[in-house]
Design an enzyme around this catalytic site. Structure first.
Site, PDB file in Angstrom:
ATOM      1  N   PRO A   3       0.893  -1.216   0.223  1.00  0.00           N
ATOM      2  CA  PRO A   3       0.055   0.105  -0.069  1.00  0.00           C
ATOM      3  C   PRO A   3       0.824   1.159  -0.150  1.00  0.00           C
ATOM      4  O   PRO A   3       1.623   1.446   0.882  1.00  0.00           O
ATOM      5  CB  PRO A   3      -0.858  -0.143   1.259  1.00  0.00           C
ATOM      6  CG  PRO A   3      -0.637  -1.530   1.679  1.00  0.00           C
ATOM      7  CD  PRO A   3       0.606  -2.036   1.164  1.00  0.00           C
ATOM      8  N   GLU A   4       0.949   1.940  -1.118  1.00  0.00           N
ATOM      9  CA  GLU A   4       1.426   3.272  -1.092  1.00  0.00           C
ATOM     10  C   GLU A   4       0.642   4.415  -0.632  1.00  0.00           C
ATOM     11  O   GLU A   4      -0.530   4.096  -0.349  1.00  0.00           O
ATOM     12  CB  GLU A   4       2.087   3.410  -2.383  1.00  0.00           C
ATOM     13  CG  GLU A   4       3.300   2.492  -2.901  1.00  0.00           C
ATOM     14  CD  GLU A   4       4.410   3.245  -3.600  1.00  0.00           C
ATOM     15  OE1 GLU A   4       4.835   4.423  -3.409  1.00  0.00           O
ATOM     16  OE2 GLU A   4       5.262   2.503  -4.494  1.00  0.00           O
TER      17      GLU A   4
END
Length: 271
Positions: free
Chosen positions: A2-3
């Site tokens: 998850p960025e």
DNA sequence: AATCTTTCCTGCCGGC
DNA sequence: TGCCGGCAGGAAAGAT
């Protein structure tokens, strides 16, 4: 992983279910995340009302009164909101039980995520205290990037991923933003001029905003907060496109290693 | 089975 | 010489 776009999308997803709800307790099935989940977390949060869900970099802040639950999804974490009683699966390490009959569940196969409790101001927590400016607001400027990189000889690509310079730019978006700004990822950060940093700040903002609009970029094991499966793969301009033609000039995209990470760039468009 | 993933930490280096 | 910031490498766990 998850960025920032995934974290922001998750924030919006869980906020609808959590804000205004009373916490009835917490279930810790496996406390061994990046840091140990505090032993008496359930006792501390019981009875508190969730006031707001904020985000600082890739950290999610579940603000209660008093105190804040600090969450990080690490490389493989995801949050879902499910009915109480839903059986937990193998990597479901943590639940927050709500008075709505729902629970928020953290799944994190690789366990690099974090669940922490901060009684005071969460922005003063050691993990958040020294983070760089937020890239989506006006907080990130070219001038800031320029001034902070005057004595940094490392490659701009690697410096860009330093959370103390700017938060939320991981490997994917560092590649994408440098392409949009036309900057060679190997350039020493101190050699990049002010006007190019202005372009870079704008490129970062646009790249991240586009990704959020698209629903966050993808990881195959990422799941939206309401439990519906997955983000679709985004169309990247350079990331994972080694050998394919540059979308601007047709030159084959090149792949190199920088600090044990893959870098993708166009040797013609990025000087 | 080596590779890939993020972030913090450790230890080393050069400059002052 | 000691301190400091910068930098490279290592570690964590699991899927493939």
């Amino acid at each position: 992983m998850p960025e920032l776009p995934e974290v922001e999308t998750t924030r919006r997803g869980i906020a609808a279910h959590l804000v205004g709800r009373r916490i009835e307790g917490a279930v810790v099935r496996n406390a061994a995340l990046r840091w140990r989940i505090p032993p008496h977390l359930g006792r501390m949060v019981r009875g508190l009302v969730v006031r707001d869900i904020e985000r600082r970099g890739k950290y999610l802040l579940v603000r209660c009164e008093p105190g804040t639950l600090i969450l990080h999804l690490g490389m493989s974490g995801s949050l879902r909101v499910l009915p109480v009683g839903t059986p937990a699966e193998k990597h479901d390490h943590f639940d927050l039980i709500l008075d709505s009959g729902m629970l928020m569940r953290l799944r994190d196969p690789r366990r690099f995520g974090a669940v922490l409790w901060e009684a005071g101001d969460p922005l003063k927590h050691p993990l958040l205290r020294d983070l760089g400016p937020e890239p989506l607001t006006g907080a990130l400027t070219g001038k800031w990037l320029f001034r902070q990189t005057r004595n940094r000889s490392a490659a701009i690509k690697q410096v860009l991923m330093d959370g103390h310079l700017v938060v939320g730019v991981g490997n994917i978006y560092a590649n994408e933003a440098l392409f949009r700004a036309g900057i060679n990822p190997k350039t020493p950060a101190r050699r990049v001029g002010l006007s190019r940093y202005e372009q870079l700040a704008e490129a970062i903002r646009r790249t991240l905003r586009a990704a959020i609009r698209a629903g966050g970029s993808s990881l195959r094991d990422f799941v939206k907060s309401d439990g519906t499966p997955g983000y679709f793969q985004q169309q990247y301009q350079v990331y994972e496109r080694a050998g394919e033609p540059c979308l601007r000039c047709g030159t084959p995209i090149r792949r190199i290693r920088q600090g044990q990470r893959s870098t993708f760039y166009c040797p013609r468009c990025q000087k």
